[in-house]
Structures are given as structure tokens and as C-alpha cells.
Design an enzyme around this catalytic site. Structure first.
Site, PDB file in Angstrom:
ATOM      1  N   ASP A 109       0.868  -1.168   0.000  1.00 37.88           N
ATOM      2  CA  ASP A 109       0.000   0.000   0.000  1.00 37.88           C
ATOM      3  C   ASP A 109       0.911   1.226   0.000  1.00 37.88           C
ATOM      4  O   ASP A 109       2.122   1.116   0.215  1.00 37.88           O
ATOM      5  CB  ASP A 109      -0.895  -0.026   1.238  1.00 37.88           C
ATOM      6  CG  ASP A 109      -1.884   1.125   1.269  1.00 37.88           C
ATOM      7  OD1 ASP A 109      -2.324   1.551   0.190  1.00 37.88           O
ATOM      8  OD2 ASP A 109      -2.191   1.600   2.374  1.00 37.88           O
ATOM      9  N   ASP A 111      -0.112   4.924   1.390  1.00 41.88           N
ATOM     10  CA  ASP A 111      -0.247   5.794   2.557  1.00 41.88           C
ATOM     11  C   ASP A 111       0.060   5.049   3.853  1.00 41.88           C
ATOM     12  O   ASP A 111      -0.515   3.999   4.143  1.00 41.88           O
ATOM     13  CB  ASP A 111      -1.668   6.362   2.633  1.00 41.88           C
ATOM     14  CG  ASP A 111      -1.929   7.364   1.522  1.00 41.88           C
ATOM     15  OD1 ASP A 111      -1.185   8.349   1.439  1.00 41.88           O
ATOM     16  OD2 ASP A 111      -2.864   7.140   0.725  1.00 41.88           O
TER      17      ASP A 111
END
Length: 547
Positions: A109, A111
């Protein structure tokens, strides 16, 4: 002597009854035994009462002497603590055995996984969300004066959409007695009981709870509590569900509209943390022949700007971060990505448009939008336990991959700081005091019946409870003044957040680059002596025991 006399009397009567039974008829024995037993019934009651009083008179002073000796030994505990091992703040902690030599594909991922943010980001999200609520959802103008309070929320809280309470739950779904708030006011145990009837959240009540699990939840939890408090102070009627829906809608808006993205990229030095170690980690994986992919809900221009800033001091002038990844997928719309049938679209980075051609292969120099796990597996043929995915959101990032058979790694940034606190002698000292008070309380309650509590008992009970609560409060304040530790409740048991990590993360650590400290061929094993969370090391009460 009276006690021994009664025992001898009881033995004599019993033996006479048995002799009568063997020598005479069964009926004769039965009558005699019945009479004797009735006599014994009352005599046994007196014997037990006298014995209990004898034990009570002896046990309470004994416990008192042991407690005084334990308090004396408190002075020696700091030296004893130095012999205890300390947990590694940058360690990888294992819930399920993992052989890294079997992992051929690493997914990430963006963030709070690849991208590290400063504490300033929560204030930015909070301010943008409250402005949206005032300007677009017509909340009172006074809400514009609200300020984000970083000392209030932690990750892993639950909000009750029916009753408006923000709470911390333990591993078994019970409300922490010192961690339930209505607005910014902490509820007492009596108020919790009056509101819920019990601290345990049943299945029906759980339907009204929403978990705040990702790193953006800090601003969300704080804004919910501040708005509830405003309505309470202003004596305005409100529906707790509407407040959650509006705050959540505002938080989603600042992300989907790009407001927060523009704010971060406008002043990246304020919000983003440069990180050359993550580049080292990704390059190391590439050198080992591993496949890498990026799967994020953020738009490409935001990811591109952030990666360029974070790695600009480490990447060569001609290098591109995209060369590190075999597949780049943005705006994936997790968690529905894992269950939907959405097709992939090829994204034109120069013209900001989506192509209409079918995507049946991933090319390294292309960026893709949307898609689904089903299509991803069909194209890549990357299946099951050869894939590990890194993410910070237990539900949006990790639950889907876990159910699909991928291995999962949770990135929990708070872990590093909380382990530092747990390693401190000051924390371990209070933890050991708490455990010994728990042990004494258990022995005291096991010794004395409710109807035989003397003044000496009550005095000792009060002192033990006071010392235990003092240690508990000190430990809690070391983490967060409102809710304490992320992974623990105030009794030392694991939290509901810890339960979710246990469920959906094979391993967890504070940052992906912590894997640099481990060989790519390492075998990561669950510690044999853990109860639930492998990063917890509890100080034994035996440190206080005296001969």
C-alpha cells in the site's frame, strides 16, 4: 484444642455408626446414621465457622506481612529489571509462521506504508473536514474554532452510532472501564453500566459499532468527540448516527476531492518524511529476484509526487521510482477491489485519461487504475502463499488478501514508540507492582467469604486496590492520557485492536524497511511462550516475592 476435640468426636460417632450397620440390620444402621448425620450437620457448621475464623485470623496478618515485605523489595526492583530482555522496537513480530524464502512477490500500500507522514497531517485532515461540515453540511459556525487534539485519540477505537459513545474494547469485546467517552467526557463505571447494562458488548449492540482502524482515524475520532461535546454543551438534540455519517462523509470528501492530496504536495516538507531506507529495502528485494507491486487507493499524481519527494535524495537523477515495481495500480478502491469484478484501465500519466483497451497484461512502464483481485490473479498468476502484502488498514488492506490466501504484514507506526515505553524501567516497575497487587487480591478474595470480612480484611483490600489503581493510572498515562496503550487495556490484557491484528496480520512491524534487518531467506516463527501478542513482555510478580 476445641477444634481437635470436635474432630475426634466426629470420628468416634462415625465409627460407631458403621459398626452398628455391619453388625445389625441395614434398617437399624440407616436410622442411626440418619440421626448421627443430623447431629453432625449442626456440629460441622460450628466446626467450619470456627476453622474459618481461625484461618481468617491467621491469613490476614500473614498477607499483611507479605505485602509489607513486597513493598520493601520494591526498592530493589530496578536492579532486577536490568536482567530482563527488551523487545526490539524495529522488530518483526509473528502471529503465524512465515518462511520468507517462500515469498516471491511483495505488494505494498502507499499511505502510511511506503509513505511516512508527520504528525501535522492529522491537523490538516481535521481542519479540512470541519470546514466541509460547516460550509457544505451546515454545521454551526462555532465548529470552525475546533482544534485537533493529538493527546486524545488512539487507533483502534469504536464509535457507537446508536448511543454516541467513543470507546476502547478489550480482546473479548468488553468496554474498558476507564476508556469510554461521550463527547470529550469520560464516563464512570456506573454510567457505562446505566448506558449498556454491562461492559460486555453483545452481538446486537456490536451491530451499531464502527471501528476506527487506519491511521486517518485519529482526526476522525477527535472530530466526532468534539462535535458530540458541542451538541451536549449547547443542549441541542442530535442523532449520534448522523454525526458519524457526516464526519465520515467529510473525511472521505477531503480524500476523494483531492483536498488533502493538494495540501500535502503543496508543502511536502511539512507533511512527508524523507526515507532512503525504504529505497534500500525495495532495491534489495529486486536484487534478490523478487517481484514487486504497488496497490493503493490514492491517485497516481499524488503517489508520484510523494515518492519523488521522499526518495529524491536517494534516487539518481535519471532513475524513476516506478522502475522498482513490476505493477503499479492506483485508485484501486479497496476493500471492494478484493470482491468485485471491476476491470483494469490503463492510465495515461501525461494526459490524465483512461484508455479504453482491454488490459490483459501488466507492463512495467504502465500505470493501471481500478481493477479487482480476480483479474489481478488471472493476469499475474501470482497465487496464495508466495505473495505478501503490506498495509496499515487491517480491514481495507489486509482482510481481503488474508482471505485470498496471501500472507499479510501490518504496518503499525505506533508500535515502535509503545515498545520503547514498555522497555523503560519506569514502566516495568509499575507493571510489576500491578501484577503483585493482582496476586495479593486474588489470594485475599480466595481466603475470605463475603459474610466474614473483618476490619483488617477491609483495610488490606482498600490498600491493595489503591496501590493497583495507582500503578494502572501511571502506566496508562505513559501512553495516552485518555485511552492508554493501543495494544493493551488498563488491566494489562490485549485490546480489540490487538485481536484484529492477530486475526488478519501474519506479521506486524512499525515500518516495511524493518525487513532490512532480516535475511530474505529467514524463517519467522511464532514465539513459543506468548499468550496473544508476541511483542508483549510482562514483568513477573515473582520479582517481588520474598522468602
Amino acid at each position: 484444642m476445641a477444634y481437635l476435640s470436635r474432630l475426634l468426636q466426629r470420628t468416634t460417632i462415625s465409627s460407631c455408626g458403621v459398626q452398628e450397620g455391619f453388625l445389625g440390620s441395614f434398617r437399624s444402621y440407616s436410622v442411626i446414621a440418619s440421626k448421627e448425620q443430623n447431629v453432625l450437620k449442626y456440629e460441622d457448621k460450628d466446626v467450619r465457622a470456627e476453622a474459618d475464623n481461625f484461618l481468617l485470623d491467621d491469613e490476614i496478618p500473614k498477607l499483611r506481612r507479605e505485602l509489607d515485605a513486597a513493598k520493601e523489595s520494591f526498592l530493589k526492583i530496578p536492579e532486577a529489571l536490568k536482567t530482563m530482555p527488551k523487545m526490539n522496537p524495529k522488530g518483526i513480530y509473528v502471529n503465524k509462521n512465515l518462511r520468507l524464502d517462500n515469498i516471491q512477490v511483495y505488494g505494498f500500500d502507499y499511505d502510511y506504508t511506503l509513505a511516512h507522514y508527520s504528525a501535522n497531517l492529522q491537523s490538516l485532515i481535521y481542519d479540512l473536514a470541519k470546514e466541509h461540515m460547516v460550509n457544505e453540511l451546515r454545521y454551526p459556525e462555532i465548529c470552525m474554532k475546533f482544534k485537533y487534539d493529538p493527546t486524545f485519540p488512539i487507533r483502534g477505537l469504536y464509535y457507537d452510532k446508536l448511543k454516541g459513545c467513543l470507546m476502547k474494547l478489550d480482546f473479548f469485546g468488553s468496554i474498558e472501564s476507564d476508556g469510554c467517552y461521550f463527547g470529550r467526557r469520560k464516563l464512570s463505571r456506573k454510567e457505562i453500566h446505566d448506558t449498556y447494562g454491562t461492559r460486555h458488548i453483545g452481538r446486537d449492540q456490536a451491530r451499531g459499532l464502527v471501528g476506527l482502524m487506519d491511521f486517518f482515524c485519529f482526526s476522525e475520532a477527535c472530530l466526532i468527540a468534539d462535535i458530540v461535546q458541542h451538541f451536549v454543551d449547547a443542549k441541542l438534540e442530535f442523532d449520534a448516527c448522523y454525526i458519524y455519517e457526516d464526519v465520515n462523509r467529510a473525511i472521505q470528501h477531503v480524500h476523494r476531492s483531492g483536498l488533502v492530496h493538494r495540501g500535502i504536495l503543496f508543502d511536502p516538507h511539512r507533511y512527508l518524511v524523507k526515507n532512503g531506507q525504504i529505497l534500500r529495502f525495495l532495491r534489495m528485494l529486486r536484487e534478490k529476484g523478487k517481484k514487486l507491486f504497488l496497490l493503493t487507493n490514492s491517485p497516481f499524481h499524488f503517489v508520484d509526487g510523494g515518492m519523488r519527494f521522499m526518495l529524491e535524495d536517494s534516487l539518481g537523477c535519471r532513475d524513476s521510482w516506478r522502475e522498482l515495481f513490476d505493477v503499479v495500480i492506483a485508485k484501486a478502491n479497496k476493500p471492494s477491489f478484493y470482491t468485485s469484478d471491476h476491470p483494469f484501465r490503463c492510465y495515461d500519466t501525461e494526459n490524465d485519461t483512461l484508455a479504453f483497451t482491454k488490459v490483459d497484461a501488466f507492463l512495467p512502464d504502465k500505470v493501471h487504475y481500478h481493477g479487482s483481485l480476480k483479474a489481478f490473479l488471472q493476469i499475474t498468476k501470482w497465487h496464495g502463499p508466495e505473495v505478501i502484502y503490506f498495509g496499515d488498514h487491517l480491514f481495507s488492506d489486509l482482510r481481503g488478501p488474508s482471505k485470498a490466501g496471501w500472507r499479510t504484514a501490518a504496518i503499525i507506526h505506533e508500535l515502535e514508540n509503545e515498545i520503547h515505553i514498555q522497555n523503560a524501567d519506569s514502566y516495568r516497575f509499575e507493571q510489576a507492582k500491578f501484577h503483585i497487587m493482582q496476586e495479593f487480591l486474588g489470594r485475599l478474595h480466595a481466603t475470605v467469604a463475603n459474610n466474614e470480612r473483618t476490619e483488617a480484611y477491609k483495610s488490606l483490600l482498600e490498600e491493595l486496590n489503591e496501590e493497583r489503581q495507582k500503578a494502572r493510572n501511571i502506566m496508562k498515562s505513559m501512553f495516552n492520557r485518555s485511552f492508554g496503550a493501543t495494544f493493551l487495556i488498563d488491566t494489562g490484557q490485549e485490546s480489540a485492536f490487538a485481536y484484529n491484528i492477530h486475526q488478519y496480520a501474519d506479521v506486524y512491524t512499525s515500518k516495511p524497511e524493518n525487513f532490512l534487518f532480516y535475511s530474505p531467506e529467514a524463517w519467522l516463527h511464532v514465539p513459543f511462550d506468548i499468550k496473544i501478542m508476541p511483542h508483549h513482555l510482562k514483568v513477573p510478580s515473582s520479582l517481588f516475592r520474598t522468602n
